[in-house]
Motif scaffolding. Structure first.
Motif, PDB file in Angstrom:
ATOM      1  N   ARG A 104      21.150 -50.481 -20.162  1.00  0.00           N
ATOM      2  CA  ARG A 104      22.529 -50.667 -20.689  1.00  0.00           C
ATOM      3  C   ARG A 104      22.791 -49.815 -21.936  1.00  0.00           C
ATOM      4  N   ASP A 105      21.723 -49.327 -22.563  1.00  0.00           N
ATOM      5  CA  ASP A 105      21.858 -48.554 -23.800  1.00  0.00           C
ATOM      6  C   ASP A 105      22.196 -47.095 -23.459  1.00  0.00           C
ATOM      7  N   PRO A 106      23.365 -46.579 -23.902  1.00  0.00           N
ATOM      8  CA  PRO A 106      23.758 -45.188 -23.577  1.00  0.00           C
ATOM      9  C   PRO A 106      22.701 -44.165 -23.998  1.00  0.00           C
ATOM     10  N   GLU A 107      21.955 -44.480 -25.082  1.00  0.00           N
ATOM     11  CA  GLU A 107      20.921 -43.546 -25.562  1.00  0.00           C
ATOM     12  C   GLU A 107      19.827 -43.304 -24.525  1.00  0.00           C
ATOM     13  N   PHE A 108      19.577 -44.337 -23.707  1.00  0.00           N
ATOM     14  CA  PHE A 108      18.507 -44.217 -22.714  1.00  0.00           C
ATOM     15  C   PHE A 108      18.739 -43.018 -21.798  1.00  0.00           C
ATOM     16  N   TRP A 109      19.997 -42.750 -21.502  1.00  0.00           N
ATOM     17  CA  TRP A 109      20.330 -41.702 -20.525  1.00  0.00           C
ATOM     18  C   TRP A 109      20.355 -40.306 -21.135  1.00  0.00           C
ATOM     19  N   THR A 110      20.224 -40.222 -22.502  1.00  0.00           N
ATOM     20  CA  THR A 110      20.336 -38.896 -23.138  1.00  0.00           C
ATOM     21  C   THR A 110      19.214 -38.582 -24.130  1.00  0.00           C
ATOM     22  N   ALA A 111      18.695 -39.604 -24.843  1.00  0.00           N
ATOM     23  CA  ALA A 111      17.759 -39.356 -25.948  1.00  0.00           C
ATOM     24  C   ALA A 111      16.416 -38.814 -25.455  1.00  0.00           C
ATOM     25  N   ALA A 112      15.834 -37.907 -26.249  1.00  0.00           N
ATOM     26  CA  ALA A 112      14.552 -37.271 -25.900  1.00  0.00           C
ATOM     27  C   ALA A 112      13.424 -38.306 -25.809  1.00  0.00           C
ATOM     28  N   ALA A 113      13.530 -39.373 -26.606  1.00  0.00           N
ATOM     29  CA  ALA A 113      12.466 -40.391 -26.626  1.00  0.00           C
ATOM     30  C   ALA A 113      12.269 -41.040 -25.253  1.00  0.00           C
ATOM     31  N   TYR A 114      13.329 -41.025 -24.446  1.00  0.00           N
ATOM     32  CA  TYR A 114      13.254 -41.706 -23.142  1.00  0.00           C
ATOM     33  C   TYR A 114      13.095 -40.729 -21.972  1.00  0.00           C
ATOM     34  N   LEU A 115      12.848 -39.448 -22.307  1.00  0.00           N
ATOM     35  CA  LEU A 115      12.713 -38.446 -21.239  1.00  0.00           C
ATOM     36  C   LEU A 115      11.609 -38.796 -20.231  1.00  0.00           C
ATOM     37  N   PRO A 116      10.397 -39.240 -20.672  1.00  0.00           N
ATOM     38  CA  PRO A 116       9.360 -39.573 -19.681  1.00  0.00           C
ATOM     39  C   PRO A 116       9.820 -40.649 -18.688  1.00  0.00           C
ATOM     40  N   LEU A 117      10.613 -41.612 -19.167  1.00  0.00           N
ATOM     41  CA  LEU A 117      11.093 -42.675 -18.272  1.00  0.00           C
ATOM     42  C   LEU A 117      12.149 -42.136 -17.307  1.00  0.00           C
ATOM     43  N   ARG A 118      13.016 -41.256 -17.787  1.00  0.00           N
ATOM     44  CA  ARG A 118      14.019 -40.661 -16.881  1.00  0.00           C
ATOM     45  C   ARG A 118      13.334 -39.786 -15.833  1.00  0.00           C
ATOM     46  N   GLN A 119      12.258 -39.094 -16.254  1.00  0.00           N
ATOM     47  CA  GLN A 119      11.505 -38.283 -15.284  1.00  0.00           C
ATOM     48  C   GLN A 119      10.841 -39.173 -14.231  1.00  0.00           C
ATOM     49  N   PHE A 120      10.349 -40.342 -14.671  1.00  0.00           N
ATOM     50  CA  PHE A 120       9.769 -41.311 -13.730  1.00  0.00           C
ATOM     51  C   PHE A 120      10.821 -41.742 -12.701  1.00  0.00           C
ATOM     52  N   LEU A 121      12.033 -42.039 -13.169  1.00  0.00           N
ATOM     53  CA  LEU A 121      13.105 -42.446 -12.246  1.00  0.00           C
ATOM     54  C   LEU A 121      13.459 -41.307 -11.285  1.00  0.00           C
ATOM     55  N   GLN A 122      13.417 -40.096 -11.808  1.00  0.00           N
ATOM     56  CA  GLN A 122      13.679 -38.909 -10.968  1.00  0.00           C
ATOM     57  C   GLN A 122      12.647 -38.823  -9.841  1.00  0.00           C
ATOM     58  N   ARG A 123      11.357 -38.988 -10.218  1.00  0.00           N
ATOM     59  CA  ARG A 123      10.287 -38.930  -9.211  1.00  0.00           C
ATOM     60  C   ARG A 123      10.445 -40.038  -8.173  1.00  0.00           C
ATOM     61  N   GLU A 124      11.005 -41.165  -8.577  1.00  0.00           N
ATOM     62  CA  GLU A 124      11.190 -42.301  -7.661  1.00  0.00           C
ATOM     63  C   GLU A 124      12.499 -42.190  -6.872  1.00  0.00           C
ATOM     64  N   HIS A 125      13.218 -41.056  -7.023  1.00  0.00           N
ATOM     65  CA  HIS A 125      14.455 -40.771  -6.263  1.00  0.00           C
ATOM     66  C   HIS A 125      15.588 -41.764  -6.545  1.00  0.00           C
ATOM     67  N   ILE A 126      15.606 -42.341  -7.749  1.00  0.00           N
ATOM     68  CA  ILE A 126      16.655 -43.321  -8.071  1.00  0.00           C
ATOM     69  C   ILE A 126      18.022 -42.642  -8.164  1.00  0.00           C
ATOM     70  N   PHE A 127      18.034 -41.343  -8.502  1.00  0.00           N
ATOM     71  CA  PHE A 127      19.320 -40.666  -8.671  1.00  0.00           C
ATOM     72  C   PHE A 127      19.837 -40.067  -7.369  1.00  0.00           C
ATOM     73  N   ASP A 128      19.050 -40.197  -6.286  1.00  0.00           N
ATOM     74  CA  ASP A 128      19.523 -39.706  -4.990  1.00  0.00           C
ATOM     75  C   ASP A 128      20.587 -40.659  -4.481  1.00  0.00           C
ATOM     76  N   SER A 129      21.331 -40.227  -3.480  1.00  0.00           N
ATOM     77  CA  SER A 129      22.362 -41.107  -2.916  1.00  0.00           C
ATOM     78  C   SER A 129      21.754 -42.158  -2.004  1.00  0.00           C
ATOM     79  N   ASP A 130      20.459 -41.991  -1.718  1.00  0.00           N
ATOM     80  CA  ASP A 130      19.764 -42.921  -0.831  1.00  0.00           C
ATOM     81  C   ASP A 130      19.696 -44.329  -1.398  1.00  0.00           C
ATOM     82  N   VAL A 131      19.654 -45.289  -0.514  1.00  0.00           N
ATOM     83  CA  VAL A 131      19.513 -46.677  -0.956  1.00  0.00           C
ATOM     84  C   VAL A 131      18.057 -46.951  -1.299  1.00  0.00           C
ATOM     85  N   LEU A 132      17.855 -47.646  -2.419  1.00  0.00           N
ATOM     86  CA  LEU A 132      16.494 -47.994  -2.830  1.00  0.00           C
ATOM     87  C   LEU A 132      15.916 -49.039  -1.898  1.00  0.00           C
ATOM     88  N   ASP A 133      14.650 -48.882  -1.528  1.00  0.00           N
ATOM     89  CA  ASP A 133      13.971 -49.926  -0.739  1.00  0.00           C
ATOM     90  C   ASP A 133      12.545 -50.047  -1.188  1.00  0.00           C
TER      91      ASP A 133
END
Length: 685
Positions: free
Chosen positions: A656-685
């Motif tokens: 919910r924190d807007p900083e999570f989506w932009t701040a450098a401190a959270y880059l490893p977590l955003r990369q983790f989400l990227q690897r897990e395909h969370i940003f794809d249009s696919d449905v999570l399962d």
């Protein structure tokens, strides 16, 4: 750039090609996976005081050999070696089995450290390991990790190899958690925690390390779920169904029974979701017979009347036919067209159903896996309902969803789990729970008996048949097994046939190796009371509804899980007559004894599920490989539930924190989400 997950196993000193292949059998393909392959327990080599240990304890003690060993050989290579040892002023007998090669190392007067099982009555220690003073490295006072291994791998080799991997590659272990969370809970650094799980200095350190890594595992799982929910809600690319609520209320009022308060609440939650612009992803859980199908029928009706189609996927053809008949009855007065799609249809029948679906002439299709085949196309699929979701793999459910433009999804299960646990485990789903049973349902009386009471059980079956009622008899196996001494369906069918045929009662047989047509014929005969006693394997566990069946007999009940026994029991008690469940079990089987106690003391599926979780653990309980609930490396959904809740709240706050989506401190977590395909249009399962 080299990282833990690209570094090869054979780069670790001591790992040969042969050992690499054996590690791969454990699912380990990289250094990173080996380092994260945690021990499932520890051997405790802390020295104990004999005055404080209990009979049967596994202990490590220090003493002095009071005699030279005496050897008894029997068979070709079997031996029993005895030696007197003075330990803490006790005169103890140490016994070694099949370790005669140690004889020359043991001499009276030598200091020795022994590990083994303590027999209080005999003052005897059955030795598993021994260290004579001055003869090599000592494990005294340590906790030694124990890994799941296969092939020629040994614990000693595994410990040495993991230690070597950590020595060579510790520098590549990166911190994953943000500094704010590490500080909040006072966690040790990730590198130290991983090392300490494999080689804890003491129990306290091991627990601290485990707590940190369990939190990390659950936090990443929850982050994935919470991020997915946030993205799908923001994306709003589902269908906001224009529901005609007065029409839906009229349909509910016209049902041949009144909905329970629980059902009304769940229907309201589902109707609310259907009108929202994001995709519904709701888990509906309820006890056996709680009326989940009716709730699904209301949802399907609402979607159809809004101009869309619905699909209901179930695990068996028998169940599909049953649901089709139920929906036909409910929908017929409203002109809602229901079709059946299973593997048993002829080519022509199948073509007709597929054509009607594509043209929109069919409103609701009920089917098995046949629904997810490539040539099944819908005109406008708006709602997907899957029944007994644990029976379908993640992939299968996902394929069905993709047959519409982001249809709403309702997943049903009769394997109830505590609601708070469900909300946490199925983090990407909203959870609805049916707690009440419909009015007029009589509790099923359950008894546990032993095999020697079989004549009385047969008398009970006869009494039920004479009153016009029917009986299920469940066996764990289809045919006789050399390995297991358990009743099998074919033999039991023959025995019961011989016993009951002279009385004019017909005994049927149902098992998984029969063709779909054969199964359907037997079930139809049973449904229409042409078969009075049905001998079956657990193929009837899910969903079959025969109100006239009032007696459930389960042979070798100790071999079944609690939730499975509860499902089987739920096949009776569906009509107006009092129903009974008789569990024939081995009284010597300890786990079985616990299960029988649970089954005879409660009929509440949620309480049964809680006890099943305690007895079996969450991996088996959730059917992890199929259900989509992750098979955690360290975390235990039952024991670590509080950590799971903390992780869920932290992940939700972060997302919910807007900083999570932009701040450098959270880059490893955003990369983790990227690897897990969370940003794809696919449905999570």
């Amino acid at each position: 750039m080299l990282d833990l997950y690209t570094a090869k196993l054979t780069d670790i000193r001591g790992v040969t090609e042969k050992k690499r292949e054996e590690l791969q059998e454990l699912g380990l393909h990289s250094v990173g996976q080996l380092i994260e392959y945690y021990p499932f327990r520890y051997e405790d080599y802390t020295l104990r005081d004999l005055a404080e240990v209990k009979d049967g304890d596994k202990i490590t003690v220090r003493g002095q050999l009071a005699s030279n060993p005496q050897m008894q050989m029997y068979g070709r290579s079997k031996s029993r070696m005895l030696c007197k040892v003075i330990i803490d002023n006790f005169f103890v007998t140490a016994v070694w089995f099949n370790q005669h090669y140690l004889k020359d190392k043991l001499a009276a007067g030598a200091e020795i450290v022994l590990t083994g099982k303590w027999d209080q009555k005999r003052l005897q220690l059955t030795v598993s390991e021994a260290e004579v003073s001055g003869q090599g490295g000592s494990k005294i006072g340590t906790l030694q990790p124990v890994y799941s291994i296969t092939g020629t791998l040994t614990q000693k080799w595994m410990r040495k190899t993991v230690k070597q991997a950590l020595t060579q590659y510790a520098g590549l272990i990166q911190e994953v958690l943000p500094r704010s969370l590490v500080d909040k809970y006072g966690f040790m650094p990730r590198r130290a925690a991983i090392g300490m799980i494999h080689e804890p200095g003491d129990l306290e350190q091991g627990q601290q390390a485990r707590r940190r890594m369990v939190y990390e595992e659950l936090f990443l799982f929850q982050l994935k779920m919470q991020a997915y929910r946030a993205i799908t809600h923001d994306r709003a690319d589902g269908v906001a169904h224009p529901l005609n609520l007065p029409d839906v209320r009229a349909f509910v009022r016209a049902l041949p029974f009144t909905l329970t308060e629980s059902q009304k609440k769940v229907v309201a939650e589902i109707l609310h979701d259907l009108q929202e612009p994001f995709c519904m992803n709701r888990l509906l859980q309820g006890d056996v017979g709680a009326g989940k199908t009716v709730v699904a029928a209301v949802a399907l009706y609402a979607v159809v009347k809004a101009g869309y189609q619905g699909a209901l996927m179930v695990p068996t053809e028998i169940l599909a036919e049953q649901h089709k008949r139920s929906l036909d009855k409910l929908f017929a007065p409203y002109g809602v067209q229901v079709a059946l799609l299973t593997g048993s249809l002829t080519d022509r029948q199948r073509r007709d159903v597929l054509g009607s679906l594509q043209m929109g002439l069919v409103d609701v299709v009920v089917g098995t896996h046949a629904l997810i085949q490539e040539d099944v196309l819908f005109r406008q699929l708006g709602l997907v309902v899957t029944d007994e979701q644990h029976r379908f793999g993640v992939q299968q459910r996902s394929i069905l969803r993709k047959k519409g433009m982001n249809p709403d999804v309702l997943t049903m299960t009769a394997t109830p789990i505590p609601r708070t646990l469900a909300i946490t485990a199925f983090g990407d789903m909203d959870v609805s729970t049916l707690r009440e049973l419909p009015k007029g349902r009589k509790p099923i009386k359950t008894y546990a008996v032993t095999h020697d009471m079989l004549p009385r059980v047969l008398g009970f079956i006869e009494k039920a048949a004479a009153a016009g009622r029917q009986t299920y008899v469940i066996c764990p196996l289809i045919e006789e097994s050399e390995k297991l001494d358990v009743q099998n369906a074919i033999d039991v069918h023959v025995q019961l046939q011989q016993h009951f045929a002279p009385h004019g009662y017909v005994t049927g047989l149902l098992h998984g190796r029969m063709t779909a047509a054969e199964k359907d014929e037997v079930m139809r005969d049973f449904s229409e009371n042409r078969v009075h006693i049905l001998v079956s394997t657990t193929v009837i566990e899910v969903g079959v509804d025969v109100p006239n069946a009032t007696l459930m007999i389960v042979y070798d009940a100790h071999r079944f899980g609690l939730s499975q026994l509860h499902q089987l029991r739920g096949r009776v008690g569906r009509g107006e007559h009092q129903s009974f469940c008789i569990l024939i079990a081995d009284p010597k089987n300890e786990v079985g004894k616990e299960r029988m106690k649970a089954m005879t003391s409660t009929g509440d599926g949620f309480e049964i599920a809680r006890r099943d979780l305690e007895l079996r653990g969450p991996g088996d309980f959730f059917g992890t490989k199929q259900s989509g609930v992750p098979d955690f490396r360290l975390a235990d959904l039952l024991k670590d539930f509080e950590i799971m809740e903390m992780a869920r709240d932290d992940a939700a706050d972060l997302v919910r924190d807007p900083e999570f989506w932009t701040a450098a401190a959270y880059l490893p977590l955003r990369q983790f989400l990227q690897r897990e395909h969370i940003f794809d249009s696919d449905v999570l399962d």
